[in-house]
Write a protein that holds these residues in place. Structure first.
Motif, PDB file in Angstrom:
ATOM      1  N   PHE A  99       0.835  -1.189   0.000  1.00  0.00           N
ATOM      2  CA  PHE A  99       0.000   0.000   0.000  1.00  0.00           C
ATOM      3  C   PHE A  99       0.873   1.244   0.000  1.00  0.00           C
ATOM      4  N   ARG A 100       0.645   2.118  -0.975  1.00  0.00           N
ATOM      5  CA  ARG A 100       1.293   3.432  -0.993  1.00  0.00           C
ATOM      6  C   ARG A 100       0.198   4.450  -1.254  1.00  0.00           C
ATOM      7  N   ASP A 101       0.093   5.415  -0.369  1.00  0.00           N
ATOM      8  CA  ASP A 101      -0.979   6.398  -0.527  1.00  0.00           C
ATOM      9  C   ASP A 101      -0.545   7.415  -1.569  1.00  0.00           C
ATOM     10  N   GLU A 102      -0.461   6.952  -2.818  1.00  0.00           N
ATOM     11  CA  GLU A 102       0.011   7.775  -3.932  1.00  0.00           C
ATOM     12  C   GLU A 102      -0.814   9.049  -4.015  1.00  0.00           C
ATOM     13  N   ILE A 103      -0.149  10.170  -4.292  1.00  0.00           N
ATOM     14  CA  ILE A 103      -0.854  11.444  -4.364  1.00  0.00           C
ATOM     15  C   ILE A 103      -1.802  11.467  -5.565  1.00  0.00           C
ATOM     16  N   MET A 160      -1.662   0.441 -13.113  1.00  0.00           N
ATOM     17  CA  MET A 160      -0.340   0.993 -13.392  1.00  0.00           C
ATOM     18  C   MET A 160       0.180   1.806 -12.211  1.00  0.00           C
ATOM     19  N   ARG A 161      -0.662   2.630 -11.656  1.00  0.00           N
ATOM     20  CA  ARG A 161      -0.278   3.399 -10.469  1.00  0.00           C
ATOM     21  C   ARG A 161      -1.431   3.367  -9.483  1.00  0.00           C
ATOM     22  N   GLY A 162      -1.517   2.244  -8.775  1.00  0.00           N
ATOM     23  CA  GLY A 162      -2.574   2.083  -7.796  1.00  0.00           C
ATOM     24  C   GLY A 162      -2.082   2.513  -6.422  1.00  0.00           C
ATOM     25  N   ARG A 163      -2.969   2.463  -5.448  1.00  0.00           N
ATOM     26  CA  ARG A 163      -2.533   2.663  -4.059  1.00  0.00           C
ATOM     27  C   ARG A 163      -2.276   1.285  -3.434  1.00  0.00           C
ATOM     28  N   ILE A 215       7.556   2.202 -19.266  1.00  0.00           N
ATOM     29  CA  ILE A 215       6.825   1.966 -18.023  1.00  0.00           C
ATOM     30  C   ILE A 215       7.753   1.160 -17.117  1.00  0.00           C
ATOM     31  N   GLU A 216       8.047   1.688 -15.940  1.00  0.00           N
ATOM     32  CA  GLU A 216       8.948   0.973 -15.030  1.00  0.00           C
ATOM     33  C   GLU A 216       8.205  -0.214 -14.419  1.00  0.00           C
ATOM     34  N   VAL A 217       8.590  -1.416 -14.828  1.00  0.00           N
ATOM     35  CA  VAL A 217       7.935  -2.606 -14.276  1.00  0.00           C
ATOM     36  C   VAL A 217       8.785  -3.283 -13.208  1.00  0.00           C
ATOM     37  N   GLY A 218      10.093  -3.031 -13.238  1.00  0.00           N
ATOM     38  CA  GLY A 218      10.950  -3.664 -12.243  1.00  0.00           C
ATOM     39  C   GLY A 218      12.103  -2.766 -11.881  1.00  0.00           C
ATOM     40  N   HIS A 219      12.680  -3.021 -10.719  1.00  0.00           N
ATOM     41  CA  HIS A 219      13.738  -2.149 -10.229  1.00  0.00           C
ATOM     42  C   HIS A 219      14.690  -2.992  -9.378  1.00  0.00           C
ATOM     43  N   VAL A 220      15.979  -2.971  -9.715  1.00  0.00           N
ATOM     44  CA  VAL A 220      16.965  -3.669  -8.876  1.00  0.00           C
ATOM     45  C   VAL A 220      17.917  -2.626  -8.306  1.00  0.00           C
TER      46      VAL A 220
HETATM   47  P1  ATP Z   1       7.424   4.822  -9.404  1.00  0.00           P
HETATM   48  O1  ATP Z   1       8.687   5.581  -9.702  1.00  0.00           O
HETATM   49  O2  ATP Z   1       6.690   4.374 -10.625  1.00  0.00           O
HETATM   50  O3  ATP Z   1       6.542   5.496  -8.392  1.00  0.00           O
HETATM   51  P2  ATP Z   1       8.938   3.389  -7.520  1.00  0.00           P
HETATM   52  O4  ATP Z   1      10.274   3.642  -8.089  1.00  0.00           O
HETATM   53  O5  ATP Z   1       8.460   4.144  -6.374  1.00  0.00           O
HETATM   54  O6  ATP Z   1       7.857   3.491  -8.696  1.00  0.00           O
HETATM   55  P3  ATP Z   1       9.751   0.868  -6.460  1.00  0.00           P
HETATM   56  O7  ATP Z   1       9.790   1.278  -5.054  1.00  0.00           O
HETATM   57  O8  ATP Z   1      10.999   0.716  -7.225  1.00  0.00           O
HETATM   58  O9  ATP Z   1       8.749   1.844  -7.234  1.00  0.00           O
HETATM   59  O10 ATP Z   1       8.806  -0.419  -6.558  1.00  0.00           O
HETATM   60  C1  ATP Z   1       9.112  -1.569  -7.319  1.00  0.00           C
HETATM   61  C2  ATP Z   1       8.100  -1.791  -8.417  1.00  0.00           C
HETATM   62  O11 ATP Z   1       6.763  -1.755  -7.925  1.00  0.00           O
HETATM   63  C3  ATP Z   1       8.133  -0.726  -9.486  1.00  0.00           C
HETATM   64  O12 ATP Z   1       9.135  -1.012 -10.426  1.00  0.00           O
HETATM   65  C4  ATP Z   1       6.738  -0.832 -10.082  1.00  0.00           C
HETATM   66  O13 ATP Z   1       6.692  -1.864 -11.051  1.00  0.00           O
HETATM   67  C5  ATP Z   1       5.892  -1.247  -8.911  1.00  0.00           C
HETATM   68  N1  ATP Z   1       5.127  -0.109  -8.376  1.00  0.00           N
HETATM   69  C6  ATP Z   1       5.581   0.901  -7.627  1.00  0.00           C
HETATM   70  N2  ATP Z   1       4.611   1.755  -7.304  1.00  0.00           N
HETATM   71  C7  ATP Z   1       3.478   1.255  -7.859  1.00  0.00           C
HETATM   72  C8  ATP Z   1       2.107   1.677  -7.878  1.00  0.00           C
HETATM   73  N3  ATP Z   1       1.727   2.769  -7.256  1.00  0.00           N
HETATM   74  N4  ATP Z   1       1.214   0.908  -8.544  1.00  0.00           N
HETATM   75  C9  ATP Z   1       1.600  -0.212  -9.178  1.00  0.00           C
HETATM   76  N5  ATP Z   1       2.866  -0.653  -9.191  1.00  0.00           N
HETATM   77  C10 ATP Z   1       3.799   0.058  -8.546  1.00  0.00           C
END
Ligand code: ATP
Ligand code: MG
Length: 573
Positions: A139-143, A150-153, A404-409
């Motif tokens: 859960f992230r309380d996205e603004i 794609m960008r859920g909470r 679209i950022e789908v993954g992050h290492v």
């Molecule tokens: P963004 O820059 O898009 O807000 P982030 O860099 O904060 O993402 P990370 O903390 O790297 O995201 O999270 C790992 C992965 O989780 C991201 O690569 C993305 O695929 C996914 N993710 C992050 N935030 C969200 C969101 N609000 N809704 C859906 N997927 C998300």
């Protein structure tokens, strides 16, 4: 699965508040339903796709040696106090109290929890390396929650955390994850790039983002047309220009009535915008106010500037402040006699005889030169990369893509292990702080990105590995018993072979069945109708190409299974 008994509420109309294609098509195909901003139900069809992504992720994580566990979504504040993030993390962290007034949060990411597990369970270097992962709702309380999954909470993420004794072991763990991620997105059938990413202020040393290429992507990335250099534009390094121009002109004030923007000034003075230098007055979170010089047609990269100024954020100073400092409105700021520390982009270092603002209303200078007319505290790479820029690694040029950022290492180093005291004993019996890495994949976002890349005006076109069903059987005349039985026979045969089949036995017009099949994007469709049956055949239609062909009944199942097998292993380039 029999369509007539399934929950598959497709919509004809495109919902008004869905801006991007994947969001529209997920709603229309009955995959998801919104229950609150950024919070969705996964309906049966949507869940099947989510499970497909998860299965690929799980297989590749296991193959890379990571071990699955599950952490709670509700996390006590104490742990976050230990890492210091309880105060630092912004309002995306949903904080709340239980009935005893104890503070908790909903986990937006799990570095604290995993570090607590490891410090409580590992004692010796012999238990290393270890990499632990989970697939769980975050859960992230996205603004600004938007674009559906794609960008859920609330969203499903795979998050993995590696623990090693040394930096070089941690680098190996990182490389293993990097390779696993490549395999994951290849197996999903997606076109993607792994790009160098900014590490922000998390204290990490190195990071890559996995970007699915799509015009609707929120991120801009650059990649070299020749070598394999690729980076987020936030991070993309730029090569300084090779030579400097000679200074020949003298500084001259010219009247530029009401010409504030670079376009207006360069048109009025009849000079190319590349021969102008703009002066931005910016302020930082640390209270500093500085001037930044860029070639007139370039954009400031605020992340690079933050690194140079060692601050969290920068913003343009408000108009009133600019007037007070420069004595003129913002369109006329310039570096000559400016009482501010001046930072300039590397490109400006090579320029001479350029146009700048004169810190006086309706006035600019021509023939300005640094060193002679003003001095620069520091030249640095401060601008945004653009298409056509030189690659920092080879002679190629950079192209800009949306992704679209789908993954992050991410290499985390010892930020969390040090703060939370996660150590093991080494072979000499000495206590050593663990070196960490963290690795995330957005599961729902990957499904959404797949739709962004694979759709047409009729609906989704699933890559076979992510398709909720591999094949749909459409019964053209369900009231004709022979037709229904012939379809049923194929259905049962395929089910027995483990094929995922949706059996459209609804009593509906063929046209509306075909529309639904196209909308939900099942890769293969078999039409069972009286006409084809007369020829002992079914009709096969490919969702992507639209090609149709007749399949003789006696070898239909065998042929279909082979096609599905082949398509499961196809990877996008
Ligand atoms: P963004 O820059 O898009 O807000 P982030 O860099 O904060 O993402 P990370 O903390 O790297 O995201 O999270 C790992 C992965 O989780 C991201 O690569 C993305 O695929 C996914 N993710 C992050 N935030 C969200 C969101 N609000 N809704 C859906 N997927 C998300
Ligand atoms: Mg990220």
């Amino acid at each position: 699965m029999r369509y007539s008994q399934y929950l598959l509420p497709t919509l004809k109309e495109t919902p008004g508040d869905a801006e991007v294609v994947s969001h529209q098509l997920m709603l229309r195909s009955g995959m998801i339903r919104k229950i609150a901003a950024g919070i969705y139900d996964y309906l049966p069809l949507g869940l099947r796709v989510i499970r497909k992504v998860e299965a690929i992720v799980r297989e590749e994580m296991n193959r890379a040696g990571a071990i699955e566990l599950l952490m709670p979504m509700v996390v006590p504040a104490d742990l976050w106090e230990e890492s210091g993030r309880w105060q630092q993390y912004g309002r995306e962290l949903l904080r709340f109290k239980d009935r005893k007034e104890t503070d908790f949060c909903l986990g937006p990411t799990h570095e604290e929890v995993i570090t607590e597990i490891v410090r409580g369970t590992l004692r010796s270097y012999k238990q290393l390396p270890i990499n632990l992962y989970q697939i769980q709702s975050k859960f992230r309380d996205e603004i600004r929650p938007r674009f559906g999954l794609m960008r859920g909470r609330e969203f499903i993420m795979k998050d993995a955390y590696s623990f090693d004794l040394t930096d070089s072991d941690a680098d190996e763990a990182y490389d293993r994850m990097y390779q696993a991620y490549r395999r994951i997105f290849q197996r999903c059938g997606l076109k993607f790039r792994a790009v160098e990413a900014d590490t922000g202020n998390i204290g990490g040393t190195s990071s890559h983002e996995f970007m699915v290429l799509a015009d609707s992507g929120e991120d801009a990335i650059v990649s070299c047309a020749i070598c394999d250099y690729a980076a987020n534009v936030e991070k993309a390094e730029l090569r300084p220009p090779a030579s400097s121009e000679k200074q020949t002109a003298s500084l001259k004030a010219v009247v530029t009535p009401n010409r504030k923007t670079i376009e207006e000034v360069s048109a009025f003075l009849n000079v190319a915008s590349q021969r102008t230098v703009k002066t931005l007055i910016v302020q930082t979170d640390t209270g500093e106010v500085v001037a930044v010089l860029l070639r007139g047609d370039r954009e400031l990269n605020t992340i690079k500037l933050c690194h140079v100024l060692a601050c969290e954020w920068v913003e343009l100073a408000p108009e009133e402040k600019i007037k007070k400092i420069t004595g003129a409105p913002s369109g006329f700021s310039g570096p000559v006699d400016l009482p501010l520390k001046i930072f300039a982009d590397l490109e400006v270092e090579g320029m001479s005889d350029f146009v700048v603002g004169a810190n006086q209303i309706d006035t600019h200078y021509t023939g300005a030169n640094h060193g002679r007319d003003f001095s620069v505290a520091q030249f640095a790479d401060l601008r945004q990369a653009e298409s056509g820029d030189f690659c920092p690694r080879c002679d190629g040029t950079l192209e800009v893509w949306r992704g679209i950022e789908v993954g992050h290492v991410f290499k985390l180093g010892t930020k969390y292990s040090e703060a939370m005291n996660a150590t093991v004993l080494d072979e000499k019996g000495q206590e050593r702080t663990l070196v960490m890495g963290c690795y995330g994949i957005g599961v729902g976002r990957t499904a959404a990105a797949a739709i962004e890349q694979n759709h047409d005006e009729f609906g989704i076109i699933w890559p076979m590995p992510l398709a909720p069903f591999q094949l749909i059987i459409s019964i053209i005349n369900p009231n004709d018993q022979t037709v229904l039985e012939a379809g049923e026979k194929l259905y049962q045969e395929l089910l027995k072979q483990g094929i995922e089949v949706l059996f459209d036995d609804r009593d509906e017009r063929p046209g509306s069945k075909f529309k639904d099949a196209d909308l939900i994007g099942i890769p293969l469709r078999v039409n069972v109708g009286a006409r084809a049956l007369k020829e002992q055949s079914y009709e096969l239609q490919d969702r992507r190409s639209g090609d149709r062909k007749m399949l003789p009944m006696h070898e239909a199942a065998e042929q279909l299974i082979k096609m599905i097998d082949d398509a499961m292993n196809v990877t996008a380039e």
